[in-house]
Design a protein around this motif. Structure first.
Motif, PDB file in Angstrom:
ATOM      1  N   LEU A  22       0.470  -0.964  -0.208  1.00  0.00           N
ATOM      2  CA  LEU A  22       0.192   0.315  -0.467  1.00  0.00           C
ATOM      3  C   LEU A  22       0.622   1.507   0.219  1.00  0.00           C
ATOM      4  O   LEU A  22       1.977   1.709   0.996  1.00  0.00           O
ATOM      5  N   GLY A  23       0.691   2.010  -0.907  1.00  0.00           N
ATOM      6  CA  GLY A  23       1.333   3.344  -1.531  1.00  0.00           C
ATOM      7  C   GLY A  23      -0.036   4.672  -0.578  1.00  0.00           C
ATOM      8  O   GLY A  23      -0.452   3.774  -0.037  1.00  0.00           O
ATOM      9  N   SER A  24       0.307   5.639  -0.093  1.00  0.00           N
ATOM     10  CA  SER A  24      -0.690   6.252   0.101  1.00  0.00           C
ATOM     11  C   SER A  24      -0.989   7.336  -0.675  1.00  0.00           C
ATOM     12  O   SER A  24      -2.343   6.694  -1.278  1.00  0.00           O
ATOM     13  N   ILE A  25      -1.027   7.797  -2.572  1.00  0.00           N
ATOM     14  CA  ILE A  25      -1.876   7.502  -2.907  1.00  0.00           C
ATOM     15  C   ILE A  25      -0.655   8.011  -4.286  1.00  0.00           C
ATOM     16  O   ILE A  25       0.065   8.834  -3.648  1.00  0.00           O
ATOM     17  N   PRO A  26      -0.709   8.011  -5.361  1.00  0.00           N
ATOM     18  CA  PRO A  26       0.246   8.286  -6.330  1.00  0.00           C
ATOM     19  C   PRO A  26       0.823   9.650  -6.804  1.00  0.00           C
ATOM     20  O   PRO A  26       0.111  10.221  -6.046  1.00  0.00           O
ATOM     21  N   GLY A  27       1.237   9.757  -7.319  1.00  0.00           N
ATOM     22  CA  GLY A  27       2.667  10.702  -7.107  1.00  0.00           C
ATOM     23  C   GLY A  27       1.911  11.655  -8.916  1.00  0.00           C
ATOM     24  O   GLY A  27       1.333  11.039  -9.499  1.00  0.00           O
ATOM     25  N   ARG A  28       2.006  13.082  -9.270  1.00  0.00           N
ATOM     26  CA  ARG A  28       1.745  13.345  -9.808  1.00  0.00           C
ATOM     27  C   ARG A  28       2.074  12.332 -11.330  1.00  0.00           C
ATOM     28  O   ARG A  28       1.177  12.018 -12.715  1.00  0.00           O
ATOM     29  N   GLN A  29       3.468  11.429 -11.380  1.00  0.00           N
ATOM     30  CA  GLN A  29       3.561  11.098 -13.075  1.00  0.00           C
ATOM     31  C   GLN A  29       2.980  10.079 -12.797  1.00  0.00           C
ATOM     32  O   GLN A  29       2.439   9.906 -13.600  1.00  0.00           O
ATOM     33  N   SER A  30       2.147   9.122 -11.671  1.00  0.00           N
ATOM     34  CA  SER A  30       1.813   8.112 -11.288  1.00  0.00           C
ATOM     35  C   SER A  30       0.645   8.698 -12.446  1.00  0.00           C
ATOM     36  O   SER A  30      -0.177   7.503 -12.956  1.00  0.00           O
ATOM     37  N   LYS A  33       0.305   9.193 -15.683  1.00  0.00           N
ATOM     38  CA  LYS A  33       0.488   7.819 -17.013  1.00  0.00           C
ATOM     39  C   LYS A  33      -0.778   6.821 -15.991  1.00  0.00           C
ATOM     40  O   LYS A  33      -0.222   6.086 -17.027  1.00  0.00           O
ATOM     41  N   GLN A  34      -1.228   7.099 -15.393  1.00  0.00           N
ATOM     42  CA  GLN A  34      -2.317   5.998 -14.376  1.00  0.00           C
ATOM     43  C   GLN A  34      -1.392   4.531 -14.819  1.00  0.00           C
ATOM     44  O   GLN A  34      -1.991   4.020 -15.152  1.00  0.00           O
ATOM     45  N   GLN A  35      -0.524   4.402 -13.848  1.00  0.00           N
ATOM     46  CA  GLN A  35       0.948   4.046 -13.686  1.00  0.00           C
ATOM     47  C   GLN A  35       1.205   4.129 -12.260  1.00  0.00           C
ATOM     48  O   GLN A  35       1.622   4.659 -11.657  1.00  0.00           O
ATOM     49  N   TYR A  36       1.366   2.696 -11.281  1.00  0.00           N
ATOM     50  CA  TYR A  36       1.991   2.900 -10.368  1.00  0.00           C
ATOM     51  C   TYR A  36       3.464   2.899 -10.648  1.00  0.00           C
ATOM     52  O   TYR A  36       3.381   2.328 -11.184  1.00  0.00           O
ATOM     53  N   TYR A  37       3.838   3.967  -9.675  1.00  0.00           N
ATOM     54  CA  TYR A  37       5.740   4.326  -9.081  1.00  0.00           C
ATOM     55  C   TYR A  37       5.294   4.866 -10.811  1.00  0.00           C
ATOM     56  O   TYR A  37       7.114   4.400 -11.163  1.00  0.00           O
ATOM     57  N   GLY A  38       4.897   5.075 -11.579  1.00  0.00           N
ATOM     58  CA  GLY A  38       5.688   5.625 -12.774  1.00  0.00           C
ATOM     59  C   GLY A  38       6.614   6.624 -13.088  1.00  0.00           C
ATOM     60  O   GLY A  38       6.897   7.630 -13.991  1.00  0.00           O
ATOM     61  N   ASN A  39       7.241   7.053 -11.875  1.00  0.00           N
ATOM     62  CA  ASN A  39       8.148   8.220 -11.851  1.00  0.00           C
ATOM     63  C   ASN A  39       9.828   7.293 -12.297  1.00  0.00           C
ATOM     64  O   ASN A  39       9.475   6.691 -10.766  1.00  0.00           O
ATOM     65  N   LYS A  40      10.473   7.687 -12.583  1.00  0.00           N
ATOM     66  CA  LYS A  40      11.737   6.751 -13.536  1.00  0.00           C
ATOM     67  C   LYS A  40      12.727   6.842 -11.474  1.00  0.00           C
ATOM     68  O   LYS A  40      13.460   6.226 -11.562  1.00  0.00           O
ATOM     69  N   GLN A  41      12.450   7.765 -11.042  1.00  0.00           N
ATOM     70  CA  GLN A  41      13.271   8.353 -10.255  1.00  0.00           C
ATOM     71  C   GLN A  41      12.763   6.928  -9.100  1.00  0.00           C
ATOM     72  O   GLN A  41      13.745   7.360  -7.857  1.00  0.00           O
ATOM     73  N   THR A  77      -3.627   3.745   0.585  1.00  0.00           N
ATOM     74  CA  THR A  77      -4.356   3.886   1.858  1.00  0.00           C
ATOM     75  C   THR A  77      -5.219   4.760   1.448  1.00  0.00           C
ATOM     76  O   THR A  77      -6.694   5.146   2.109  1.00  0.00           O
ATOM     77  N   ILE A  78      -4.960   6.267   0.807  1.00  0.00           N
ATOM     78  CA  ILE A  78      -6.007   6.791   0.225  1.00  0.00           C
ATOM     79  C   ILE A  78      -6.563   6.933  -1.250  1.00  0.00           C
ATOM     80  O   ILE A  78      -6.048   6.842  -2.382  1.00  0.00           O
ATOM     81  N   GLY A  79      -7.854   6.910  -1.015  1.00  0.00           N
ATOM     82  CA  GLY A  79      -8.545   7.183  -2.273  1.00  0.00           C
ATOM     83  C   GLY A  79      -8.721   8.375  -2.722  1.00  0.00           C
ATOM     84  O   GLY A  79      -9.098   8.091  -3.750  1.00  0.00           O
ATOM     85  N   SER A  80      -8.392   9.197  -2.042  1.00  0.00           N
ATOM     86  CA  SER A  80      -8.537  10.214  -2.629  1.00  0.00           C
ATOM     87  C   SER A  80      -8.363  11.803  -1.972  1.00  0.00           C
ATOM     88  O   SER A  80      -8.608  11.414   0.021  1.00  0.00           O
ATOM     89  N   CYS A  81      -7.858  13.015  -2.330  1.00  0.00           N
ATOM     90  CA  CYS A  81      -7.010  13.983  -1.522  1.00  0.00           C
ATOM     91  C   CYS A  81      -7.127  15.311  -2.365  1.00  0.00           C
ATOM     92  O   CYS A  81      -7.398  14.997  -3.567  1.00  0.00           O
ATOM     93  N   TYR A  82      -6.332  16.504  -1.766  1.00  0.00           N
ATOM     94  CA  TYR A  82      -6.346  17.037  -2.116  1.00  0.00           C
ATOM     95  C   TYR A  82      -4.186  17.323  -2.361  1.00  0.00           C
ATOM     96  O   TYR A  82      -3.823  17.129  -1.016  1.00  0.00           O
ATOM     97  N   ARG A  83      -4.311  17.352  -2.780  1.00  0.00           N
ATOM     98  CA  ARG A  83      -2.178  17.704  -2.256  1.00  0.00           C
ATOM     99  C   ARG A  83      -1.574  18.190  -4.181  1.00  0.00           C
ATOM    100  O   ARG A  83      -2.131  18.344  -4.937  1.00  0.00           O
ATOM    101  N   GLU A  84      -1.124  20.117  -4.067  1.00  0.00           N
ATOM    102  CA  GLU A  84      -0.006  20.334  -4.690  1.00  0.00           C
ATOM    103  C   GLU A  84       1.179  19.569  -4.970  1.00  0.00           C
ATOM    104  O   GLU A  84       1.864  19.297  -3.828  1.00  0.00           O
ATOM    105  N   GLY A  85       1.542  19.277  -6.251  1.00  0.00           N
ATOM    106  CA  GLY A  85       2.566  18.870  -6.410  1.00  0.00           C
ATOM    107  C   GLY A  85       2.349  16.799  -5.243  1.00  0.00           C
ATOM    108  O   GLY A  85       1.287  16.653  -5.846  1.00  0.00           O
ATOM    109  N   SER A  86       3.300  15.951  -5.743  1.00  0.00           N
ATOM    110  CA  SER A  86       3.511  15.149  -5.039  1.00  0.00           C
ATOM    111  C   SER A  86       4.321  14.090  -3.692  1.00  0.00           C
ATOM    112  O   SER A  86       3.895  13.383  -3.589  1.00  0.00           O
TER     113      SER A  86
END
Length: 166
Positions: A22-30, A33-41, A77-86
């Motif tokens: 379980l992650g928290s919620i995907p970052g912007r790049q993910s 891309k609609q992909q888990y852990y889509g940030n190559k870093q 673990t998080i289904g929805s939220c507000y977040r600026e950035g990742s």
């Protein structure tokens, strides 16, 4: 994605899954891309490839097949939220995913690994009763963002491996 509500991706799971990461919620790049852990870093995929002595896989579909072959499921673990950035530290108004429903549909899940502090804190807050029903572990974040508790790549691999191959 400034001031927009963001939503988690659908879970990747099947009836053979034994471990749920379980992650928290995907970052912007993910999310884009609609992909888990889509940030190559992010270290998520390299950690798993190292644990299983697997050469790097580029295709997302093949990565998912790899996970399913290893009986590993993914969600947040998080289904929805507000977040600026990742950054997890920027998450506000977090609503949990319906983990009860997922776990009742997939009774073969035995272990749950929370990828990072925010995932683990959210799990503890919303699902404390599940702590006794499953082997739940806080894993060092696969994020490459330096933090106060950052571990080396090899330290992350060792801790993740304890969950995955034990």
């Amino acid at each position: 994605m400034n001031n927009q509500k963001i939503y988690a991706l659908d879970p990747i799971i099947d009836k053979h899954s034994r471990i749920l990461i379980l992650g928290s919620i995907p970052g912007r790049q993910s999310l884009i891309k609609q992909q888990y852990y889509g940030n190559k870093q992010n270290h998520f995929w390299p950690i798993l490839f190292t644990i299983f002595d697997q050469e790097e896989i580029e295709s997302y579909d093949e990565k998912i097949e790899f996970l399913q072959d290893k009986r590993i499921a993914l969600w947040d673990t998080i289904g929805s939220c507000y977040r600026e950035g990742s950054l997890d530290s920027k998450i506000i108004e977090a609503e949990p995913n319906p983990l009860h429903d997922l776990l009742s549909q997939y009774p073969n899940i035995q272990k749950i690994g929370c990828n990072g502090v925010k995932s683990y804190q959210t799990f503890q807050k919303h699902f404390p009763h599940l702590m006794n029903q499953y082997d739940v572990r806080k894993l060092p974040s696969s994020s490459p963002i330096p933090g106060r508790y950052t571990k080396t790549f090899q330290e992350k691999v060792a801790i993740w491996k304890e969950l995955i191959v034990s």
